[in-house]
Design a protein around this motif. Structure first.
Motif, PDB file in Angstrom:
ATOM      1  N   ILE A  51      36.838   5.900  14.191  1.00  0.00           N
ATOM      2  CA  ILE A  51      35.726   5.509  15.061  1.00  0.00           C
ATOM      3  C   ILE A  51      35.970   6.017  16.477  1.00  0.00           C
ATOM      4  O   ILE A  51      35.076   6.593  17.112  1.00  0.00           O
ATOM      5  N   GLU A  55      33.454   8.723  18.311  1.00  0.00           N
ATOM      6  CA  GLU A  55      32.509   8.030  19.174  1.00  0.00           C
ATOM      7  C   GLU A  55      32.013   9.023  20.228  1.00  0.00           C
ATOM      8  O   GLU A  55      32.816   9.730  20.839  1.00  0.00           O
ATOM      9  N   LEU A  78      28.767   4.024  13.232  1.00  0.00           N
ATOM     10  CA  LEU A  78      30.115   3.754  13.747  1.00  0.00           C
ATOM     11  C   LEU A  78      30.353   2.264  13.970  1.00  0.00           C
ATOM     12  O   LEU A  78      31.441   1.750  13.703  1.00  0.00           O
TER      13      LEU A  78
END
Length: 185
Positions: A51, A55, A78
């Protein structure tokens, strides 16, 4: 081997077999749960890294100050993946703290039950041995009184058929024989 007459006097070997099998099984479950907890923890950690890696750095917004739908969808994906990582963390924590302790408690409880049962079996064996000893003692007493009665009866019959012994002595022998018979019975 059947589970009836072949094992009636094999309590300790059966208990040993069951206790060893259960201990092995509990150990295997404990190790499995610990390793699964570690895997869940590592998986959650890996998801968190994934993640963080993907991101978006800067949010690209259009003229109306709205996020693009692609970015919004990916960000939602996410966030959901973050929730999954959280669930895996919770599962790892539950497995390592709660479930392992429950397995250990069940193991302790089982060992206590086996120990109590072994003590109870030992007491019952001692009572059985005492009963056998008493039975043997009573049997010997019975055999002795039986032989005494038979000897007394044989002596009485011999004396009764022999004319050289007085009637008074014969009556004493008869009374003695009846007394021996009562003891025998």
């Amino acid at each position: 081997m059947s589970w009836g007459p072949d094992l009636w006097d094999s309590y300790h070997s059966v208990v040993g077999h069951v206790a060893k099998g259960t201990t092995d099984l509990v150990d295997m479950y404990g190790k499995f749960v610990k390793e699964k907890a570690e895997l869940e923890k590592d998986y959650a950690k890996g998801l968190r890294k994934l993640i963080a890696k993907f991101e978006p750095k800067a949010i690209k917004k259009s003229k109306e100050n709205e996020e693009l739908s692609e970015n919004s969808g990916f960000r939602t994906f996410l966030v959901e993946t973050g929730y999954q990582a959280g669930q895996h963390e919770l599962l790892a924590e539950h497995l390592s703290k709660v479930l392992v302790k429950e397995i250990q408690n069940k193991s302790v409880e089982f060992h206590k039950t086996v120990k109590d049962n072994s003590k109870h079996a030992q007491l019952e064996k001692e009572r059985l041995d005492t009963s056998y000893f008493s039975l043997e003692k009573i049997k010997l007493k019975y055999q002795k009184t039986f032989h005494d009665w038979k000897d007394s009866e044989r002596n009485y019959e011999i004396a009764d058929q022999d004319g050289t012994i007085s009637r008074n002595e014969i009556m004493k022998m008869k009374i003695h024989t009846k007394a021996k018979l009562k003891l025998f019975e």
